[in-house]
Design an enzyme around this catalytic site. Structure first.
Site, PDB file in Angstrom:
ATOM      1  N   PHE A 128      35.383 103.967   3.175  1.00 30.94           N
ATOM      2  CA  PHE A 128      36.464 103.336   3.237  1.00 30.94           C
ATOM      3  C   PHE A 128      37.574 104.507   3.064  1.00 30.94           C
ATOM      4  CE2 PHE A 128      37.213  98.415   2.053  1.00 30.94           C
ATOM      5  CZ  PHE A 128      36.675  98.038   3.262  1.00 30.94           C
ATOM      6  N   GLN A 240      51.502  96.957  -1.285  1.00 32.14           N
ATOM      7  CA  GLN A 240      50.665  97.557   0.006  1.00 32.14           C
ATOM      8  C   GLN A 240      50.914  96.678   1.127  1.00 32.14           C
ATOM      9  OE1 GLN A 240      46.286  97.624  -0.116  1.00 32.14           O
ATOM     10  NE2 GLN A 240      46.798  99.765  -0.189  1.00 32.14           N
ATOM     11  N   HIS A 242      48.992  96.137   4.597  1.00 31.96           N
ATOM     12  CA  HIS A 242      47.721  96.606   5.221  1.00 31.96           C
ATOM     13  C   HIS A 242      47.958  96.930   6.695  1.00 31.96           C
ATOM     14  CE1 HIS A 242      43.880  96.225   6.508  1.00 31.96           C
ATOM     15  NE2 HIS A 242      43.355  96.435   5.212  1.00 31.96           N
ATOM     16  N   LEU A 256      44.322  88.994   7.587  1.00 31.98           N
ATOM     17  CA  LEU A 256      43.738  90.560   7.853  1.00 31.98           C
ATOM     18  C   LEU A 256      42.718  90.848   8.853  1.00 31.98           C
ATOM     19  CD1 LEU A 256      43.536  92.849   5.864  1.00 31.98           C
ATOM     20  CD2 LEU A 256      41.737  91.972   4.918  1.00 31.98           C
ATOM     21  N   GLU A 259      39.706  96.458   6.791  1.00 33.46           N
ATOM     22  CA  GLU A 259      39.622  97.857   7.157  1.00 33.46           C
ATOM     23  C   GLU A 259      38.061  98.269   7.602  1.00 33.46           C
ATOM     24  OE1 GLU A 259      41.449 100.063   3.934  1.00 33.46           O
ATOM     25  OE2 GLU A 259      40.042 101.692   4.228  1.00 33.46           O
ATOM     26  N   ARG A 290      45.899 103.785   3.286  1.00 30.60           N
ATOM     27  CA  ARG A 290      46.643 102.498   4.111  1.00 30.60           C
ATOM     28  C   ARG A 290      48.185 102.670   4.351  1.00 30.60           C
ATOM     29  NH1 ARG A 290      43.419  97.420   0.799  1.00 30.60           N
ATOM     30  NH2 ARG A 290      41.563  97.746   2.148  1.00 30.60           N
ATOM     31  N   HIS A 354      50.215  93.021   1.651  1.00 28.94           N
ATOM     32  CA  HIS A 354      48.712  92.569   1.395  1.00 28.94           C
ATOM     33  C   HIS A 354      48.619  92.334  -0.037  1.00 28.94           C
ATOM     34  CE1 HIS A 354      44.463  92.823   1.947  1.00 28.94           C
ATOM     35  NE2 HIS A 354      44.316  93.847   1.470  1.00 28.94           N
ATOM     36  N   ARG A 388      46.918 101.246  -3.499  1.00 33.00           N
ATOM     37  CA  ARG A 388      45.430 100.803  -3.738  1.00 33.00           C
ATOM     38  C   ARG A 388      44.512 101.199  -2.668  1.00 33.00           C
ATOM     39  NH1 ARG A 388      41.990  96.592  -2.663  1.00 33.00           N
ATOM     40  NH2 ARG A 388      43.695  95.318  -1.445  1.00 33.00           N
TER      41      ARG A 388
HETATM   42  C1  LIG Z   1      42.321  88.932   2.996  1.00 32.93           C
HETATM   43  C2  LIG Z   1      42.279  90.038   2.033  1.00 32.93           C
HETATM   44  C3  LIG Z   1      41.259  90.943   2.099  1.00 32.93           C
HETATM   45  C4  LIG Z   1      40.919  91.809   0.736  1.00 32.93           C
HETATM   46  N1  LIG Z   1      39.839  92.502   1.027  1.00 32.93           N
HETATM   47  C5  LIG Z   1      39.554  93.272  -0.046  1.00 32.93           C
HETATM   48  C6  LIG Z   1      38.411  94.314  -0.036  1.00 32.93           C
HETATM   49  O1  LIG Z   1      37.590  94.086   0.877  1.00 32.93           O
HETATM   50  N2  LIG Z   1      38.115  94.912  -1.270  1.00 32.93           N
HETATM   51  C7  LIG Z   1      39.160  94.846  -2.356  1.00 32.93           C
HETATM   52  O2  LIG Z   1      38.763  95.549  -3.209  1.00 32.93           O
HETATM   53  N3  LIG Z   1      40.000  93.903  -2.362  1.00 32.93           N
HETATM   54  C8  LIG Z   1      40.427  93.261  -1.222  1.00 32.93           C
HETATM   55  N4  LIG Z   1      41.543  92.416  -1.328  1.00 32.93           N
HETATM   56  C9  LIG Z   1      42.488  92.283  -2.582  1.00 32.93           C
HETATM   57  C10 LIG Z   1      41.532  91.493  -3.533  1.00 32.93           C
HETATM   58  O3  LIG Z   1      40.820  90.532  -2.767  1.00 32.93           O
HETATM   59  C11 LIG Z   1      42.454  90.910  -4.444  1.00 32.93           C
HETATM   60  O4  LIG Z   1      43.387  91.590  -5.117  1.00 32.93           O
HETATM   61  C12 LIG Z   1      41.519  90.214  -5.522  1.00 32.93           C
HETATM   62  O5  LIG Z   1      40.613  89.450  -4.996  1.00 32.93           O
HETATM   63  C13 LIG Z   1      42.290  89.486  -6.557  1.00 32.93           C
HETATM   64  O6  LIG Z   1      41.616  88.468  -7.470  1.00 32.93           O
HETATM   65  P1  LIG Z   1      42.379  87.792  -8.446  1.00 32.93           P
HETATM   66  O7  LIG Z   1      41.278  87.200  -9.132  1.00 32.93           O
HETATM   67  O8  LIG Z   1      42.932  88.553  -9.294  1.00 32.93           O
HETATM   68  O9  LIG Z   1      43.056  86.831  -7.742  1.00 32.93           O
HETATM   69  P2  LIG Z   1      42.816  85.686  -6.670  1.00 32.93           P
HETATM   70  O10 LIG Z   1      41.461  85.796  -6.178  1.00 32.93           O
HETATM   71  O11 LIG Z   1      43.916  85.623  -5.711  1.00 32.93           O
HETATM   72  O12 LIG Z   1      42.806  84.252  -7.620  1.00 32.93           O
HETATM   73  C14 LIG Z   1      43.941  83.671  -8.042  1.00 32.93           C
HETATM   74  C15 LIG Z   1      43.677  82.537  -8.583  1.00 32.93           C
HETATM   75  O13 LIG Z   1      44.947  81.993  -9.354  1.00 32.93           O
HETATM   76  C16 LIG Z   1      45.099  80.601  -9.059  1.00 32.93           C
HETATM   77  N5  LIG Z   1      46.424  80.432  -9.451  1.00 32.93           N
HETATM   78  C17 LIG Z   1      47.671  81.244  -9.016  1.00 32.93           C
HETATM   79  N6  LIG Z   1      48.731  80.704  -9.531  1.00 32.93           N
HETATM   80  C18 LIG Z   1      48.384  79.701 -10.153  1.00 32.93           C
HETATM   81  C19 LIG Z   1      48.825  78.837 -11.062  1.00 32.93           C
HETATM   82  N7  LIG Z   1      50.260  78.806 -10.988  1.00 32.93           N
HETATM   83  N8  LIG Z   1      48.396  78.083 -11.714  1.00 32.93           N
HETATM   84  C20 LIG Z   1      46.930  77.739 -11.736  1.00 32.93           C
HETATM   85  N9  LIG Z   1      46.349  78.505 -10.833  1.00 32.93           N
HETATM   86  C21 LIG Z   1      46.940  79.666 -10.067  1.00 32.93           C
HETATM   87  C22 LIG Z   1      44.691  80.492  -7.606  1.00 32.93           C
HETATM   88  O14 LIG Z   1      44.682  79.115  -7.471  1.00 32.93           O
HETATM   89  C23 LIG Z   1      43.416  81.427  -7.689  1.00 32.93           C
HETATM   90  O15 LIG Z   1      42.235  80.552  -7.847  1.00 32.93           O
HETATM   91  C24 LIG Z   1      41.637  91.488  -0.238  1.00 32.93           C
HETATM   92  C25 LIG Z   1      42.900  90.946  -0.375  1.00 32.93           C
HETATM   93  C26 LIG Z   1      43.277  89.931   0.743  1.00 32.93           C
HETATM   94  C27 LIG Z   1      44.015  88.840   0.775  1.00 32.93           C
END
Ligand SMILES: Cc1cc2nc3c(=O)[nH]c(=O)nc-3n(C[C@H](O)[C@H](O)[C@H](O)COP(=O)(O)OP(=O)(O)OC[C@H]3O[C@@H](n4cnc5c(N)ncnc54)[C@H](O)[C@@H]3O)c2cc1C
Ligand code: SF4
Ligand code: SF4
Ligand code: FES
Lengths: 551, 488
Positions: A128, A240, A242, A256, A259, A290, A354, A388
């Site tokens: 990556f 970031q 992307h 997206l 990558e 990125r 992103h 990141r």
């Molecule tokens: C398309 C895409 C591809 C990616 N690919 C990669 C990758 O390959 N490798 C990598 O390392 N990272 C990747 N990332 C980044 C990574 O996925 C995220 O940074 C990470 O998954 C975030 O996880 P999280 O649990 O913090 O939040 P999230 O998975 O975004 O979850 C947030 C949660 O909070 C809840 N929530 C939000 N606001 C509220 C509220 N007000 N009240 C109640 N619930 C709420 C939502 O419903 C959700 O359930 C990618 C991101 C995207 C968008």
């Protein structure tokens, strides 16, 4: 439960939900935290989406970084992460990330995750961007989905109470100490949840931009909710972009393009067919970091070397068809749905907002600056610095999800009582929406274009000032709820505005170019490693930028 | 930008007594998806519209709805003019939002053991195709079985199969699947055809689980009897009268010029239960220049064994059948049983081409029959429509003879061993067909599969006929009219 009935305009106070630990958000970080916290006491998980279906974790395609081979080393992962992060990362957090990522992926494997494996039954890894060792573990190009399926599976065995489709709108506090949260259910009824410890795991917020990879829940709620409760946030200017988001169809722009496409050997070409990365980073070419690739693509497009749809080409047609089918099935399927067979024609891509690297300031145990409030995952700041590395965010969700869950679980039991004033305030706040004038969706649209134009990839002081002015004006408009079911939308819009203002204010505070943050109006004579600046910080009571001794 | 007209299902249980379809005129951009139309309605017309979505890119499984009756992901399916958007066939909470919990809760979770073993590459490869499920429940919405009998549904069966392939899981998923309704699946293929991830649940999960159940001695007694019969007689049904194969010569020459030669695979049902229908079909073929070779040593295709997971004897059947045609240098084998056709096309690797009779007739063209003053409806056999992708051909043929009125393509309940193994379920599905048939007001039901024809006959008071029989009636009427003219 305390229920607001919109028809009678009254609160019905029968019971309040209580738990030892309240986790807000059901992405990778939230679910991991809940699993851990459940070992210490009654745990409740609330999420504005369905658990397992919300957030960005489900969408993560590329992979999870972990040092698993003898020939790799945590120190190298550490250095790669700091270098990628333009040395703005919090070194302690990075140490933890790199040392614990391997154990956390092992947890997932034990719970049933199906990662790709090598012939010798080791987890397969691919290269990556910005990393000196191919250390990104993957499950095809649906890594995040694999993780969340596994985590939710595990969650079901822990007895955690799950409240789906409840949007948290503010935190409950006793003095500074956080003791729960207030939410809205789908009908717009108020839900009061009390807990000894509360974990914010609400994910990111790049939906504040016109073009974004984030799921619809990426509206920055956690940043705003934390800020409003007077928690401190750091490095919010670090967004970031992307490099590769899809440009067609228009309504699905920003989607997206992982990558992994470049990891597998995809080539970037401008409309003249030139592999332009040789002019920006001849050594790492397509696999540069990125920020570099995103700026390169943006520059090509600005210079008129983009395609008709406003992108550049990302080409995998030279790869064996079977490799595309096996390693990039989601991409293949998505593009096919939009009428493009990536085995035969190049994709068209352009940068897309992103990830928010900044967020709530945390310690290595996930403690925020407020007592009994924890944060993990994308809502927290410091791990990724100014940029990141692909694959580090998924690892972060697991490493810090577990840590936050554990630390929150260890908090002592307290007497739980809700501050009635705070509940009344929340009630007042939502009731005004019924008298609002502007649909939240139109305010959101104005915000998104404003942010894209004024606080995007290339920034300068005057534009940032102007953008802040517009945000402030948008904040004075009264969002309108057609019915109580629309209260949550209005709150979310306000969160977007708050998050956007945090981004712009921090961007003004950082008077240097660093990582993803590029100030065209400022020239500097240091490289990132020797920058005199540390984190930007913002809270209700103070704001500024840290300085540091340069060696 | 273009303007499209859409109808959206609206229902708010807190104030509406019945749901209704609401019309909207919406402006959309080029390439817009169904989800973007819903956004446009919500943002510009009616903010009270409720629907679920999150990722917007086919990855989270929140947004499945029915588009013109077919379950799709709203975020991936292109918006069309005149579309009707409805919720999935699940309990409705509001508008397009359904309660997914009852079926999500029935999907099992892995229970790890004390000792960890990393799955090997071949295990990972076997699991992967079942693992891409996003739990959108499109398949559950489309499954006919779970609407009439307790069944955890296709998504749960898929997970049971995945877990039984996983060395880390410690539970007996096969027994679990059986108690969760494994034998209620009619193998109609609907789940697979609507799955946005193209997961082949009937073949890759249900039949595999049934095969594992067989090894555990959990096969239904009625299915075991069928297997015994096939072993002993080469046929899956018992003898009740003179068979088709006993009534025809090995080669049937057409009446006129030879347009093509095909080998005919008759299948157990037409051979032994409905031989007259097969004879009717031969008549139609002869009249249309098709020379038919009928090897007498052909046996059961094995479909009843594959669908019920009893595959031990299968290879014997396959090689006997393949040889029967290969020895005669036949390059095209024609089936007229939808089940046999689907089996020969999908479960066999044949050195010859397999075509359904509807395909053959249209491919070489037919003499126009007389039109009959009859209103008829057509029942799509699952193994023809979804198993072989044949939809338009029978309709084209039928429309040459009678007036066709459509009804929804839903399984009649006769497949997958359900008619013998789960008779009440089969009857309930048959009764559903009765209702749909009655709604059309047709006086005749036409189909193109012996199982469907046989089963539907028990669930309607209208006559049920094969496409070939109807064509033949058209020819007979034509001949009668010609004869009448000549005598006048
Ligand atoms: C398309 C895409 C591809 C990616 N690919 C990669 C990758 O390959 N490798 C990598 O390392 N990272 C990747 N990332 C980044 C990574 O996925 C995220 O940074 C990470 O998954 C975030 O996880 P999280 O649990 O913090 O939040 P999230 O998975 O975004 O979850 C947030 C949660 O909070 C809840 N929530 C939000 N606001 C509220 C509220 N007000 N009240 C109640 N619930 C709420 C939502 O419903 C959700 O359930 C990618 C991101 C995207 C968008
Ligand atoms: S099997 Fe397919 S249709 Fe069924 S829930 Fe999974 S993804 Fe959806
Ligand atoms: S094949 Fe038909 S009956 Fe069987 S699970 Fe799928 S949809 Fe249901
Ligand atoms: S919104 Fe996630 S699959 Fe459609």
């Amino acid at each position: 439960m305390l229920v607001y009935d919109a028809r009678t305009n009254k609160m019905h106070s029968d019971a309040v939900d209580t738990a030892h630990v309240l986790v807000i958000g059901s992405g990778g970080a939230g679910v991991r935290a809940a699993i851990e916290a459940a070992g210490y006491g009654e745990t409740m998980l609330v999420s504005k989406t369905l658990t397992g279906k919300g957030g960005c974790t489900t969408m993560a395609e590329g992979g999870y970084n972990a040092v698993l081979r003898e020939t790799d080393a945590c120190e190298i992962h550490y250095e790669d992460t700091l270098k990628g992060g333009a040395y703005l990362n919090d070194p302690d957090l990075v140490q933890i990330l790199v040392h614990e990522a391997p154990q956390r992926i092992r947890d997932l494997l034990e719970w049933g995750a199906v990662f790709d494996v090598t012939d010798s039954c080791e987890v397969a890894q691919r290269p990556f961007g910005g990393q000196r060792f191919p250390r990104t573990c993957y499950a095809g190009d649906r890594t995040g989905h694999e993780m969340i399926s596994t985590l939710v599976d595990r969650l079901h065995g822990t007895g955690v109470r799950i409240e789906n489709e409840v949007t948290v709108i503010s935190l409950l506090q006793e003095g500074q100490r956080v003791n729960g949260a207030i939410g809205l259910d789908r009908q717009g009824a108020i839900r009061v949840m009390l807990a000894d410890a509360t974990i914010l795991a609400t994910g990111g917020g790049t939906r504040i931009y016109d073009i974004s990879t984030n799921s619809s829940s990426g509206t920055g709620d956690g940043y705003a909710i934390g800020y409003n409760a007077s928690a401190e946030l750091i490095d919010m200017e670090q967004i970031q972009f992307h490099p590769t988001g899809a440009v067609y169809p228009y309504d699905a722009r920003g989607r997206l393009v992982t990558e992994a496409v470049r990891g597998e050997g995809g080539l970037l070409k401008n409309v003249e067919g030139e592999r332009f990365m040789k002019r920006y980073d001849p050594e790492r070419m397509e696999l540069s970091t990125r920020d570099v690739v995103a700026r390169a693509i943006a520059t090509e497009i600005l210079e008129g070397k983009g395609t008709k749809n406003g992108g550049v080409y990302l080409d995998v047609t030279h790869l064996p068809r079977s490799q595309i089918e096996r390693r990039l099935p989601v991409m293949l399927e998505q593009f096919l749905k939009f009428g493009i067979d990536i085995r035969d024609v190049p994709m068209e891509v352009a940068p897309t907002a992103h990830h928010i690297m900044g967020g709530l300031r945390i310690t290595t145990r996930g403690e925020t600056t407020l007592p009994c409030l924890y944060a993990c995952g994308e809502v927290s700041g410091g791990v990724h610095g100014a940029n990141r590395l692909g694959g580090n965010a998924l690892a972060e969700t697991q490493v810090f999800g577990k840590r936050a869950g554990e630390a929150a679980g260890r908090v002592k039991e307290q007497k739980k009582a809700a501050d009635q004033k705070m509940i009344e305030d929340a009630e007042q706040r939502i009731c005004t929406f019924l008298q609002g004038e502007v649909p939240p969706s139109s305010i959101a649209r104005s915000l998104q274009t404003t942010m894209w134009e004024g606080a995007g990839i290339f920034r300068n002081g005057p534009d940032l000032q102007k953008t802040l002015g517009i945000i402030r004006h948008l904040q004075t408009l009264h969002p309108k709820a057609a019915s109580p079911a629309n209260f949550a939308e209005c709150c979310i819009l306000q969160n977007m505005l708050t998050t956007a203002s945090l981004v712009v204010r921090s961007a003004l505070l950082r008077k240097e170019s660093r990582g993803a943050h590029l100030r065209r109006d400022i020239s500097q004579n240091w490289d990132p490693e020797h920058s005199p600046y540390g984190h930007t910080y913002l809270s209700l009571s103070r704001e500024g930028i840290e300085t540091r001794a340069v060696t | 930008m273009r303007e499209i007209s859409v109808k959206v299902f609206r229902f708010d249980p807190s104030c509406d007594t019945t749901p209704h379809l609401q019309n909207y005129l919406v402006s959309v951009k080029e390439g817009a998806r169904v989800l973007h139309v819903l956004h446009a309605i919500h943002d510009e017309h009616d903010p009270s519209l409720s629907y679920r979505y999150c990722c917007g890119s086919g990855q989270c499984g929140s947004c499945a709805v029915k588009l013109n009756g077919q379950p799709v992901l709203a975020c991936m399916e292109e918006a069309r003019d005149e579309m009707i958007i409805e919720p999935l066939d699940l309990p409705i909470k509001k508008d397009l939002i359904v309660d997914m919990d009852p079926y999500l809760d029935r999907i099992s979770s892995l229970v790890p053991g004390a000792e960890f073993r990393m799955p090997a590459p071949d295990e990972v490869e076997a699991i992967k195709p079942l693992r891409s499920c996003i739990e959108c429940l499109a398949c559950v919405s489309a499954c006919p079985a779970l609407k009439v009998i307790d069944f955890a549904g296709p998504a749960a069966m898929r997970e049971d199969m995945r877990l039984s392939l996983d060395p880390r899981d410690t539970c007996d998923r096969v027994t679990e699947a059986v108690s969760e309704g494994l034998f209620t699946c009619t193998s109609c293929q609907s789940c697979w055809k609507v799955c946005p991830k193209n997961i082949e649940i009937p073949g890759k999960a249900i039949e595999k689980l049934r095969a594992l159940a067989n090894r555990k001695g959990l096969t239904l007694p009625r299915h075991e009897e069928v297997e015994k019969l096939v072993r002993e007689t080469g046929r899956s049904v018992d003898r009740t009268g003179t068979t088709f194969l006993e009534q025809v010569p090995e080669i049937l020459e057409p009446y006129g010029e030879v347009k093509a030669t095909v080998g005919f695979f008759v299948g157990c049902m037409y051979n032994m239960r409905l031989p007259q229908t097969a004879l009717d079909a031969m008549e139609v073929l002869r009249r249309n220049g098709i020379r038919v070779i009928i090897p007498k040593e052909q046996v059961c295709c094995g479909s009843p064994l594959i669908r019920t997971g009893q595959v031990e004897f299968l290879d014997t059947l396959k090689s006997r059948n393949i040889n029967a045609y290969v020895f005669r240098n036949i390059d095209t084998v024609m089936t007229m049983c939808a089940g046999c056709g689907s089996t020969l096309k999908n479960d066999y690797q044949t050195p010859f081409k397999v075509m359904d009779i509807n395909e053959v007739l249209l491919r070489y063209g037919i003499e126009p029959p007389a039109r009959l003053p009859v209103k008829a409806t057509y029942h799509d056999p699952c193994h023809l429509l979804r198993g072989q992708g044949i939809r338009t051909q029978p309709r084209e043929l039928i429309s040459k003879v009678v007036d066709l009125v459509e009804m929804p393509a839903i399984c009649c309940g006769s497949g997958g061993g359900v008619r013998s193994g789960m008779p009440q379920e089969a009857a309930a599905l048959g009764e559903n067909r009765r209702n749909e048939i009655d709604k059309t007001g047709a006086d005749l039901v036409i189909s193109s599969c012996p199982f469907c024809e046989f089963h539907i006959k028990e669930h309607t008071d209208k006559p049920v006929k094969n496409v070939a029989t109807v064509l033949l009636e058209g020819y007979r009427e034509k001949d009668r009219r010609t004869a009448q003219k000549e005598t006048c």
